[in-house]
Structure formats: structure tokens, C-alpha cells
Design a protein around this motif. Structure first.
Motif, short mmCIF file in Angstrom:
data_model
loop_
_atom_site.label_atom_id
_atom_site.label_comp_id
_atom_site.label_asym_id
_atom_site.label_seq_id
_atom_site.Cartn_x
_atom_site.Cartn_y
_atom_site.Cartn_z
N TRP A 1 0.73 -1.16 -0.09
CA TRP A 1 0.07 -0.11 0.32
C TRP A 1 0.87 1.33 0.06
N GLU A 2 2.22 1.12 0.18
CA GLU A 2 2.92 2.05 0.16
C GLU A 2 3.62 2.45 -1.29
N TRP A 3 3.06 1.90 -2.02
CA TRP A 3 3.51 1.96 -3.65
C TRP A 3 2.26 2.55 -4.38
N GLY A 4 1.33 3.16 -4.23
CA GLY A 4 0.72 4.09 -5.05
C GLY A 4 1.10 5.18 -5.69
N PRO A 5 1.30 5.20 -6.86
CA PRO A 5 1.72 6.53 -7.40
C PRO A 5 0.94 8.10 -7.42
N LEU A 6 -0.45 7.73 -7.31
CA LEU A 6 -1.14 8.77 -7.30
C LEU A 6 -1.18 9.34 -5.99
N PHE A 7 -1.10 8.48 -4.81
CA PHE A 7 -0.81 9.07 -3.59
C PHE A 7 0.30 9.66 -3.06
N HIS A 8 1.40 9.07 -3.78
CA HIS A 8 2.84 9.93 -3.91
C HIS A 8 2.82 11.40 -4.54
N SER A 9 2.00 11.35 -5.49
CA SER A 9 1.96 12.51 -6.31
C SER A 9 1.46 13.75 -5.53
N VAL A 10 0.36 13.57 -4.72
CA VAL A 10 -0.48 14.69 -4.41
C VAL A 10 -0.33 14.64 -2.49
N ASN A 11 0.77 13.98 -1.97
CA ASN A 11 0.98 14.03 -0.75
C ASN A 11 2.33 14.27 -0.20
N THR A 12 3.26 14.67 -1.00
CA THR A 12 4.65 15.06 -0.25
C THR A 12 4.46 16.45 0.45
N ASN A 13 5.53 16.58 1.04
CA ASN A 13 5.50 17.48 2.14
C ASN A 13 4.61 17.46 3.39
N LYS A 14 3.97 16.39 3.30
CA LYS A 14 3.03 16.28 4.46
C LYS A 14 3.50 15.33 5.65
N ARG A 15 3.22 15.55 6.89
CA ARG A 15 3.27 14.49 7.96
C ARG A 15 2.06 13.58 8.13
N GLY A 16 2.25 12.44 8.54
CA GLY A 16 0.96 11.54 8.38
C GLY A 16 0.55 10.74 9.57
N ILE A 17 -0.41 10.67 10.12
CA ILE A 17 -0.95 9.90 11.35
C ILE A 17 -2.22 9.21 10.91
N THR A 18 -2.48 8.24 11.78
CA THR A 18 -3.70 7.77 11.84
C THR A 18 -4.44 7.91 13.15
N LEU A 19 -5.77 7.94 12.88
CA LEU A 19 -6.83 8.20 14.09
C LEU A 19 -7.99 7.61 13.68
N ARG B 1 10.11 19.21 -0.20
CA ARG B 1 10.95 19.14 0.95
C ARG B 1 11.06 17.71 1.65
N ALA B 2 10.02 17.07 1.49
CA ALA B 2 10.00 15.75 2.32
C ALA B 2 9.03 15.09 1.44
N PRO B 3 8.99 13.76 1.70
CA PRO B 3 8.38 12.60 0.95
C PRO B 3 6.97 12.44 1.25
N SER B 4 6.05 11.85 0.57
CA SER B 4 4.77 11.54 1.08
C SER B 4 4.90 10.39 2.28
N PRO B 5 4.18 10.64 3.38
CA PRO B 5 4.14 9.87 4.47
C PRO B 5 3.76 8.28 4.39
N THR B 6 4.48 7.54 5.00
CA THR B 6 3.91 6.41 4.98
C THR B 6 2.70 6.22 6.02
N LEU B 7 2.05 5.01 5.82
CA LEU B 7 0.63 5.23 6.86
C LEU B 7 1.31 5.33 8.22
N GLY B 8 0.59 6.42 8.87
CA GLY B 8 0.87 6.54 10.35
C GLY B 8 2.50 6.51 10.67
N GLN B 9 3.21 7.19 9.80
CA GLN B 9 4.44 7.42 10.11
C GLN B 9 4.99 8.34 11.02
N HIS B 10 3.95 9.45 11.31
CA HIS B 10 4.49 10.63 12.31
C HIS B 10 3.66 10.39 13.49
N ASN B 11 2.90 9.31 13.51
CA ASN B 11 1.99 9.23 14.88
C ASN B 11 2.75 9.72 16.11
#
Length: 782
Positions: free
Chosen positions: A433-451, A742-752
Motif C-alpha cells: 500500500w506504500e506503492w501508490g503513484p497517485l498517493f505519492h504525487s499529491v501527498n509530498t511535504n505532509k506528515r502522516g498520522i492515523t486516528l 522538501r519531504a516525501p509522502s508519508p507512510t501510513l501512520g509514519q508521524h504518529n
């Protein structure tokens, strides 16, 4: 804010219309002879785009230094002159290719630019001619991005006292909107060898009914499964070839016969009713009269007449207010009471010279050294909670993040952003699920959490994050945030300075309020699909452009709301419906139809703004060139390239009307000439003579374009799972900013741990949340 629009055509005019709709005082400067858009169709589109502007005359450089905050121009060489005369000025330059690079100054139309980004190369059937999108959508998209760049640069200028140059190219804007990141898909898949033409049609997509056409969208596996049940063929659930889009396309004749056997036995209304019961995104495919009759538009009061009653036009596609009762802005709120634009008196340059700069909307004083300020990111210090999914939603906070905001993407392990599942890896591979090209293309520079927002603990943590946020953006269906107990009233209570941006498909009111919708739905309902396709064939999807259209209108509204928040200290509620954003960029059909009764329709690769215009086969395997003759001078240049053939001496061909009448003959002659040439050679000859022409590229080859490489549209994402991949960023340059990524797209919950620590969650508490399933780093059940 005071602006000067010194551009011609749609892109610059739409940029400044968006500013005028928000209250800016905009002047319009035309070249001698007037803006050619005046002479397009009935002229009503020009009127629509410029009703809220005052017409002036003079020289752009002389005018630009006399009290304006912003100048929008399509003349590449004047930006330095303007900024030299007024260092605090923001200049937006809108051109086909940008102000520098190997293709700068190249002849172009929106049609040939489509070919250069691969849009027609991916649309249609493999054994048919590539098919361009109708509606001049690339010009509208460019104008929307130009407004984003203008507002961001103005925000920085007001804070730091330093002007800026925003250099936007149509090529780049279309590269990030009119194809769905095909080069990113190819790169992440390891660049497998192509197996044939890239042209495909979605199946199912636009299907005939007993009384018209309907679009059905099955972007997720669940939606497709429900669709099979709906049409009475649940046995196909076990057919793996039918389940997958790529192999389904190979069996398209068989599958379409099954689908159409069901749809043609029902009216459009009946299919819509059943699709609604299954929550399958669907909508009617409408022409201009159908758009005006569409129940949701009528009930919502979206259309209103211009001051003289000549035509209907859509309202502003967002609303901003202190609460959810904020009214929509109607165009009449910004119209000026004056005569028809064609006869409107021009104000002299001397009158414009009396202007003084507008008071800053941003209360913060100028700070930072000049060099530091010139390179500052406009949204530095802004915190955004991103509760969006798919493409239309995430692309908005993606732009905010590139502009400097700290964006925290909020997902749930039970429902990640489903764009993660559009993966180039099979589910048998770890972390596929970390290999979605469209996800990578529109989520760079973000931190990612799950809730898990359905849990008390998840809601509590979200509320704590919201108390220190500046913006919350969400694009769920309207009922979801209220079900979580996280609607505007609650968030505003927690943080009175918060801006909440809601991006529902059809708005928060009206009969279609609770329906789901995707880009394909919007393309069909707003008439864009009606303009795309062969004259004797079905309407055809553009395949995605309405997603970033909605996203960038949301960014415009967010920047405006932040300005109001900064000025008043009060938060703002913002609604930007996806369908109204699309309707604004597709408005030409309704504007023209309500002026003279004509119904614009599809005509293959021909168009109303150039003749001849078409895509012609060249020598070699699936090689094509796109050509458009938009002026009489270009026609004479084309004749020169063709060595002045005898048939071209016909005097009737000297005019657009004559060429249009002889289009079949011209297509035959141009096809004979092009068929013997290499496509690149043919384009080189045409461009040397000043004729707009481009090779129709395969979409996957987009990142190899020499102009895009020179401009730096693609930047390298260094991702902890997928490695290095080139992804496109914002399609404009902002002076002082070297790169957007400046930063890659986040992996799922990477910055929890990192993000939740900011609201007091320590390691022990985080472990408990993980054990309870409130947070996590893997999708539930995997």
C-alpha cells in the motif's frame, strides 16, 4: 487589493475573475484591436470573464508601477521591467511554456499542448486516432493555478514587503491535471516496456440509457462489485479478468454488451435511482440545455443572468463566512453597472495613475532581511489538518504544503486514503500500500498520522490537534464529520480562529447533497464529456481533470479565508463544492447557449477556435502529430511548409470560415503530407514556421519533455519504502523559491509519535492507543 489584467484569452482573465469575485479591484488592459476572446463565439464568454473589471488603456509597464498590488500579463519580457519600477509588486506571467527554456516562445494552442502532455495519447481506442479533450479545459486550469500563485505571492509580499514574480506555464499546469501522473506510475513500476498504444477507455464509464447517457464510476473494488450486483450479474464477481480494469478492457466488447443490455432497458432516472441505492457514483451526461434543467442546479440557484439579461452564468464556486449560513456569492454582487463590454468606455492611463496601494490584508508587519524574505514560503507557520482522500481532496493541502504549511494528513487504519491501494505492487508484497503513484504525487511535504475518529480517544486527539491548527480540510460526504461530532460548530467552539474547508461533491444543500461523486461524474454533469468524443460516437470522459480543478479552487478559497481570519481574528467556514468548481471552468457551453441558442457539441479533434485542427498519423508505429491553425498568418505559414500546393491557392481557404467548410479536404491533404514524415521532423518544420504543432506523446513519456525538465517541474522524492521517484510539483515558479519538494509522502501512520507528542501523548500512551487500534501503521486486516 488592486490588480491589472494585461492578458488575453481565458487563463489570465479567469485568474483575475477569481480575484475580482473575492472583492479585488481589477482593471483590464487590452492590446490594440482588443482581446481576441471578444471575437470568440458570441463574445459573451469575454463579457462573463470581465464583467467585474474596469477597462483602461495605456502601456503595461507605465501602468504597472502606479499603485497596483498585482499585474497579470501574458508578455514574458515585462516582469523585470515592472518589478524594477515597483519592487513591491507581484507579477504573474501566464504563457504556454514559461518565460525560459528550450521551448519558450514556441507556437501553441491549448489543443497542441494537450498533445505535448500526453492527454490525447491516453484517450480513445488503441486502433483509433488519439482523442483530445474538449472545452479548452487547459486554459481554465492554468488560470486557476495562476490565482493560487498570485494569492500566495501577495500573502508573502504583505508579510515581508518584498514583491515577487509568479511564472506559470500552461504546459506545466496541464501536465499535472490532464493526465493522472503516468510517468510516476511508469517509474514506480520499473518502466516496463510498453505493449502497444496507451489509449484506453474506462469500462464501465459513459453508457447509453433508453433516453440518453449516464456515467457510472467504479474507482474502488467495492464499487465495482456493487455495480455487478446492480446490473444483475453477480456471477462475474468470480471472473478475475473482469475484476481488473486492464484485463477488462481486453474483453470490452463482451462486457459492454452485458452492461448496455441492462442500461438501455432503463431510463437515465431509473439507473440513477438504482445507483444511488448502491451508493455507486453516477450522473447524467448533459449538454447545455440539460445542465440548465438539472434538478440540483435549479434547486441550488446556481445560475443567474448577467446585468443585461443576455446570458446565464454560474455563481462563485465557494462560500466563505463566519458560520454555515454564509451565503453564496452571486456574480451580480461584483458586476459593474455599465454598458455592454464591446462598447464600454475605456478609462485613461492618467486615471489609473491616481491609485495608491491597498492596505495590507495581513496584519503581520514586514519582517526578515530582504534576501531571506524573497525566498520565504508564503504559508510558513500555518498548520493544516488534512482529512481528505483520493485526488481532488489531497491535491489542495498538497499545494498548501508546497507553499510552506505544516500539513498533517489524518487517515485511519480501518480506512486509509484509498489512493494507497492504486498500487504498482501486488497485495502479496509487504507494504504494497506504500506503492501508490497517485498517493505519492499529491501527498509530498505532509506528515502522516492515523486516528480512528469513530472512537472517543481518536476524536479527543483530533480535537486537541484542532485547537492549535489554522485550517482543517475535509472532503468526506457531508454527513461524515457530523457523525464524528467534528462539524463546524464543535471545531469553532474549540478554536475560534480555525478555518474549516469542506469539499463536498455536490455541496452541503440541494437534492444531490448526499450523493458521492468523482471527477468522471463532474465531467459528465457539467458538459465537458459532451464536448469530448467523435461526432458520431458517445460522449467521452476527460479522465481526471476535474479533481485538481476542485482542489485548486479550494486552495483559492482557503487563502482568501486565511486573509479574512488574519484581518479579523475570527475563523471562517468555507465550502467549495466539486461540481461548482467544474461548472465554472465548463461554463462556456451555458454562456453561449443562453446567448444565441446554440448547443456546443463534440466533433472529434476539430474545434471551434482553429481550422484546420486535427491529429494526423505520421510514419512509424503509432506516431501522430497534433496541428492547429488558429490565425490566417498561421495558415499562410502552413502552406509554406507544404511547399505551396496548388489546392491551397483556393481563395476561400484564406479565411477561417472557408477552411472550416473545407475541413474534410484539408484533413486528407495534411494526412498525406504527414504520413510520409517522422512525427518529430514534421513538428520541427511546422514550429520553425510558427505553426502550432506537437507530437502526441505516450503519457508515460511526459517526464522526458525537455521543457519540463528545464523548468524543474519534476523533483525527486526520497521515500523510505519505494525509494527515489520523480514526482511533479506546483506548475509555477515563485521568485526566490528554488524547489517545492522538501519531504516525501508519508507512510501510513509514519508521524504518529512525533505529531501526537505535540498534544501530550507519551510513549506509554501511544502504546495503549496502538493496542486499542486507535492508531497504527498498517491497514486493518493486513
Amino acid at each position: 487589493m488592486r490588480a491589472l489584467d494585461a492578458s488575453c484569452g481565458i487563463a489570465g482573465a479567469y485568474c483575475t475573475k477569481l480575484l475580482a469575485d473575492a472583492g479585488a479591484d481589477v482593471d483590464k488592459l487590452e492590446p490594440p484591436g482588443g482581446d481576441p476572446l471578444r471575437r470568440s463565439g458570441t463574445g459573451s464568454l469575454f463579457e462573463h470573464l470581465n464583467l467585474a473589471k474596469t477597462f483602461v488603456e495605456g502601456d503595461v509597464v507605465a501602468l504597472g508601477g502606479r499603485g497596483y498590488d498585482l499585474v497579470v500579463t501574458d508578455t514574458p519580457g515585462v516582469a523585470d521591467q515592472l518589478r524594477g519600477a515597483a519592487p513591491g509588486l507581484v507579477v504573474v506571467t501566464v504563457t504556454p511554456f514559461g518565460t525560459d527554456g528550450p521551448w519558450a516562445g514556441r507556437a501553441a494552442t491549448e489543443f497542441t499542448l494537450q498533445a505535448a502532455v500526453g492527454s490525447p495519447g491516453g484517450r480513445g481506442l488503441p486502433d483509433d486516432v488519439p482523442l483530445a479533450a474538449g472545452g479548452r479545459i487547459g486554459e481554465w486550469i492554468t488560470g486557476t493555478y495562476a490565482a493560487v500563485g498570485a494569492l500566495a505571492a501577495l500573502r508573502r509580499a504583505r508579510r515581508h514587503g518584498v514583491g515577487a514574480h509568479v511564472d506559470i506555464s500552461m504546459l506545466e499546469a496541464m501536465a499535472v491535471t490532464m493526465v493522472t501522473f503516468p510517468s510516476v506510475f511508469a517509474d514506480m513500476a520499473g518502466r516496463p516496456a510498453p505493449t502497444g498504444p496507451a489509449r484506453v477507455l474506462e469500462i464501465p464509464s459513459i453508457e447509453p440509457t433508453s433516453d440518453g447517457w449516464i456515467v457510472v464510476t467504479t474507482n474502488s473494488a467495492a464499487q465495482f462489485s456493487d455495480f455487478l450486483v446492480m446490473i444483475g450479474h453477480p456471477e462475474l464477481l468470480d471472473d478475475r479478468e473482469i475484476a481488473l480494469q486492464a484485463t477488462r478492457f481486453q474483453r470490452r466488447d463482451e462486457f459492454e454488451a452485458t452492461v448496455r443490455g441492462w442500461t438501455t432497458a432503463r431510463t437515465t432516472a431509473e439507473v440513477l435511482e438504482e445507483a444511488g441505492l448502491y451508493r455507486i457514483p453516477a450522473g447524467p451526461v448533459l449538454d447545455a440545455p440539460g445542465i440548465l434543467r438539472f434538478e440540483h442546479f435549479g434547486a441550488s440557484g446556481i445560475f443567474s443572468p448577467d446585468p443585461l439579461g443576455r446570458f446565464q452564468r454560474p455563481r462563485v464556486p465557494y462560500r466563505i463566512g463566519r458560520d454555515t449560513a454564509a451565503p453564496h456569492l452571486l456574480p451580480a454582487d461584483r458586476d459593474r453597472s455599465r454598458a455592454d463590454a464591446a462598447a464600454r468606455p475605456l478609462r485613461t492611463a492618467g486615471a489609473a495613475a491616481d491609485r495608491s496601494p491597498a492596505a495590507p490584508l495581513d496584519a503581520a508587519p514586514p519582517d526578515g532581511a530582504p534576501d531571506e524574505a524573497a525566498g520565504a514560503l508564503p504559508l510558513a507557520g500555518i498548520r493544516v489538518l488534512d482529512c481528505t482522500a483520493w485526488w481532488a481532496g489531497p491535491v489542495a493541502p498538497h499545494a498548501l504544503a508546497a507553499l510552506g504549511a505544516d500539513v498533517v494528513k489524518v487517515e485511519a487504519t480501518g480506512r486509509p486514503d484509498l489512493m494507497r491501494y492504486s498500487s504498482v505492487k501486488p497485495p502479496t508484497e509487504d507494504r504494497w500500500w506504500e506503492w501508490g503513484p497517485l498517493f505519492h504525487s499529491v501527498n509530498t511535504n505532509k506528515r502522516g498520522i492515523t486516528l480512528d475518529l469513530s472512537s472517543d480517544a481518536g476524536r479527543d486527539l483530533f480535537e486537541r490537534l484542532a485547537t492549535s491548527a489554522d485550517v482543517v480540510v475535509e472532503n468526506y460526504t457531508p454527513r461524515v464529520m457530523e457523525q464524528f461530532g467534528l462539524g463546524w460548530d464543535r471545531l469553532h467552539e474549540l478554536n475560534p480562529q480555525l478555518v474549516m474547508v469542506r469539499m463536498p461533491a455536490f455541496g452541503l444543500a440541494g437534492p444531490w447533497r448526499d450523493r458521492t461523486g468523482f471527477a468522471q461524474t463532474m465531467e459528465s454533469i457539467t458538459g465537458l464529456a459532451w464536448l469530448t468524443g467523435h461526432a458520431d460516437g458517445s460522449p467521452t470522459l476527460l479522465r481526471g481533470a476535474c479533481d485538481p480543478v476542485a482542489g485548486m479552487h479550494a486552495v483559492v478559497a482557503t487563502l482568501l479565508a486565511l486573509d479574512e481570519r488574519d484581518a479579523t481574528g475570527e475563523g471562517r467556514f468555507v465550502e467549495v463544492s466539486m461540481v461548482e468548481a467544474a461548472l465554472n471552468v465548463a461554463c462556456e457551453q451555458v454562456v453561449e447557449h443562453t446567448t444565441d441558442g446554440r448547443v456546443l457539441t463534440r466533433d472529434g479533434n476539430r474545434g471551434p477556435h482553429a481550422a484546420p485542427q486535427g491529429i494526423y498519423r505520421c510514419a512509424g508505429d503509432d506516431a501522430w502529430l497534433a496541428l492547429a491553425v488558429a490565425t490566417d498568418d498561421q495558415w499562410r505559414a502552413l502552406c509554406s511548409v507544404l511547399d505551396q500546393p496548388a489546392w491551397a491557392a483556393d481563395a476561400a481557404l484564406a479565411t477561417d470560415a472557408g477552411r472550416r467548410a473545407a475541413h474534410d479536404h484539408l484533413d486528407e491533404e495534411i494526412s498525406g503530407w504527414a504520413g510520409a514524415l517522422d512525427a518529430n521532423d514534421a513538428v520541427e518544420r511546422l514550429q520553425a514556421a510558427g505553426v502550432p504543432a506537437e507530437v502526441v506523446i505516450a503519457p508515460r513519456d511526459l517526464s522526458a519533455n525537455p521543457q519540463l525538465r528545464h523548468r524543474g517541474l519534476f523533483e525527486v522524492e526520497h521515500h523510505p519504502v519505494s525509494g527515489d521517484t520523480e514526482v511533479p510539483m506546483l506548475p509555477f515558479r515563485l521568485s526566490g523559491v528554488e524547489r517545492w519538494l522538501r519531504a516525501p509522502s508519508p507512510t501510513l501512520g509514519q508521524h504518529n509519535a512525533e505529531v501526537l507528542a505535540e498534544v501530550g501523548v507519551d510513549a506509554d500512551r501511544l502504546g495503549a492507543l496502538l493496542a486499542d487500534g486507535v492508531v497504527g501503521d498498517r491497514p486493518s486486516g493486513l
